[in-house]
Design a protein around this motif. Structure first.
Motif: not given
Lengths: 328, 347
Positions: A225, A242-243, A246-247, A320-323
């Motif tokens: 990604y 951003k990517y 964030r993760a 922070i973790e949509p999952r």
């Protein structure tokens, strides 16, 4: 999502209850009780205490009752907001802990904030510029930070601060503010005194967090990604912030939970060295004196704060973790 | 419009003698070692070869997103694009700074990229809509609301049902096929003139593969973009491509129109590749021919023709000593093999 929060909350309540039981049992474990220690110290200073007096003291504090009843009475008091008497001081626990608990939180939170403020950018830098001179330099400083014992660093920094910067060292307040009521000037004074303890308490954690951030980000930087984001034409800084950053943020959120008790319990010796009016040194004296109400209250407070911290870090993780938000 | 017609015949992207090397502690890897090909508007160019032959690095070189240890050390990547005043100019991408504003305005705007992993090529932390609208907002200077609307329109155009709802979903809520469609939507969201599809169907099951390929073909007819299709699947090439480039160890060994490559392949490597495809006429329970040996280790490239250790027709003393060059072997067809050409400078 709501169900998840409720479940977490209920678990937190049960955990706190378990902590009260454990706290109580652990404090009762050593042989003897407060009265016997108190009598010992009186005897060693030459005064005599009759058996009757001792029994009367035990009855007064409820120490003659079976453990279960003592626990029930203690819990009953706690729930009403009465933390009992600090036996050695002969003052209510609340009075003794009050300010110290607040100051402990101020010191710990400053240490954690400082840790984040340093570890985040340095971790990102070290990962993005892996094997650069800067990366090696930060790694070197980081390992030093992990390897040097806190109290040693405290002594060194105190010496340096006193000798070369003419800083007033030790404590959290200058003498003129020590017993003054709260004012802006006093808060400013506190701020000045906070820097040293925050740096000392935060350093080891900062070094660890830098390593974690660096390792996590290195993993994320290799993921497809990131290539996708670059291929979109985003500027490199934006791609990274951003990517992958964030993760890689998860460890920051989870530190909220465990970092607090780590700072408090790890700070006892440093607090003694620096003369900080925090609960660390107080806990040590209370445990030595088998002052069960004081020690119990402190341990319980720390337990509750840890559970609360974990709950907060769960909420942050969910944010922070949509999952987790979707599946929890 | 004679002029326009002539313009259309010009390649939109020309890669000339491209060399991308990786400078690593362990040694030098010549990932791409002299690639040559052209891309035309509305046409599909297939780039085929085994894993590790430099296909993906070629794609990334074109976008200038090769990892840090890799560098383009030689060659030209000429992009024909309309500049701000509608003037057509020829831009050599190798001459640009990879991080420059101009290069970034080309990535995503003039050239879109779709690649292999529909699972991991979206970030799991943002919605599909967010990730598509980001590029749209930036390149097309649209407002947030317009960008979001464009994202929805794009999702609809790649055949995603209920795009108004999908736009707010996270990648892990979509199936692999839908995710690859969303990826295509993202790559095409700024209406690029070139789409690079790097193994776009490899991670999908066969039915979904066919749907995605049909989708790409349909979109190409609608929009007229050039597609650079990177794959190791010759079936996909036969179905999709107009021109084919066969790569081996970073070099183009053969190129030509798809029919000629399939029916009169000249290079022994291409011939061997074709033999390894199962055919409906082949006898059951008979082992498929394989190419003997394996790809040499990247740090230990053979001398001479890179394919000679595995080549059944290798000529000792020639193939292991001299490097063949790409030369015509038929109408529009070129191969790089001493079976068809004498060495340019005799040994």
């Amino acid at each position: 999502m709501l169900a998840y929060i409720i479940r977490r909350f209920l678990l937190a309540v049960i955990t706190v209850w378990a902590i009260t039981v454990l706290t109580f049992v652990i404090i009762q474990l050593p042989p003897g009780d407060f009265v016997s220690i108190y009598i010992n110290s009186l005897q060693s200073s030459g005064s005599q205490v009759s058996f009757g007096q001792a029994e009367a003291m035990r009855a007064q504090y409820g120490l003659d009752q079976p453990m279960t009843i003592q626990y029930a009475r203690w819990m009953g008091m706690m729930l009403q907001g009465d933390f009992g008497m600090a036996l050695a001081w002969n003052k209510p626990v609340k009075e003794i802990i009050g300010d110290r608990l607040v100051l402990t939180m101020v010191v710990s939170i400053s240490a954690i904030m400082l840790t984040w403020m340093i570890a985040l950018p340095v971790g990102i830098y070290s990962a993005v510029r892996q094997y650069s001179f800067g990366d090696y330099a930060f790694t070197f400083i980081g390992f030093l930070g992990i390897a040097i014992p806190n109290f040693m660093l405290a002594l060194i920094l105190m010496y340096v601060g006193y000798k070369y910067f003419n800083m007033s060292i030790g404590g959290l307040f200058s003498p003129e503010f020590e017993n003054a009521p709260w004012s802006l000037a006093k808060a400013g004074d506190l701020g000045k005194h906070l820097i040293l303890p925050a740096v000392i308490l935060g350093l080891a954690g900062t070094a660890q967090l830098i390593r974690i951030m660096r390792a996590n980000l290195l993993d994320e930087l290799r993921k497809p990604y990131v290539v996708t984001a670059r291929a979109k034409g985003l500027a490199e800084t934006r791609v990274i912030l951003k990517y992958p950053v964030r993760a890689a943020l998860n460890p920051f959120a989870s530190t909220v939970g465990y970092y607090f008790p780590y700072v408090v319990s790890g700070s006892i010796i440093v607090s003694l060295v620096l003369g900080l009016p925090t609960v660390g040194p107080l806990l040590l004296t209370a445990l030595v004196a088998q002052d069960m109400f004081l020690a119990g209250t402190i341990v319980l407070m720390l337990g509750i704060l840890t559970v609360f911290g974990t709950f907060v870090s769960d909420l942050i993780l969910m944010w922070i973790e949509p999952r987790m938000r979707m599946e929890g | 419009m004679d002029n326009g017609h002539a313009e259309r015949q010009q390649p939109i992207l020309s890669v000339r003698n491209l060399k991308t090397y990786f400078f690593q502690d362990e040694g030098l890897v010549r990932a791409v070692d002299g690639a040559n090909f052209d891309l035309y508007r509305g046409k599909t160019l297939g780039i085929v070869g085994e894993s590790g032959c430099g296909k993906s690095v070629t794609a990334r070189s074109v976008l200038r997103i090769v990892e840090r240890s890799g560098r383009i050390i030689e060659g030209e990547i000429l992009l024909r694009r309309e500049d701000a005043d509608g003037q057509i100019d020829l831009l050599d991408l190798t001459k640009l700074d990879a991080e420059s504003r101009l290069m970034r305005s080309i990535r995503g705007k003039d050239i879109g990229l779709v690649f292999q992993e529909p699972m991991t090529s979206f970030s799991a932390h943002y919605t599909i809509g967010n990730q598509i609208a980001e590029a749209v907002g930036m390149h097309l200077k649209l407002s947030k609301e317009q960008a979001r609307q464009r994202a929805i329109d794009m999702l609809r155009s790649v055949g995603i049902p209920k795009p108004e709802r999908r736009v707010d979903e996270y990648p892990f809520q979509l199936s692999g096929g839908l995710r690859q469609r969303a990826m295509i939507a993202m790559a095409l969201s700024c209406d690029p003139s070139i789409l690079i599809a790097d193994e776009p169907t490899t991670a999908l099951d066969v039915t979904t593969q066919a749907q995605i390929l049909a989708l790409l073909e349909g979109l190409q007819r609608e929009r007229g973009m050039a597609i650079m299709l990177i794959t190791h699947n010759l079936g996909v090439v036969a179905e999709m491509c107009d021109q084919v480039v066969v790569m081996y160890l970073g070099r183009v060994v053969e190129k030509g129109p798809v029919d000629q490559i399939f029916h009169s392949a000249k290079h022994p490597y291409t011939q061997a590749l074709l033999l390894s495809i199962p055919s409906i006429e082949s006898e059951p329970r008979v082992k498929l021919p394989t190419i003997s040996g394996s790809i040499p280790h990247p740090y230990r490239r053979p001398n001479g023709c890179p394919f000679h250790p595995r080549c059944s027709q290798a000529m000792p003393g020639l193939c292991d000593a001299q490097v063949p060059t790409l030369l015509p072997v038929g109408p529009d067809q070129e191969a790089s093999c001493f079976l068809y050409h004498q060495p340019v400078e005799p040994a």
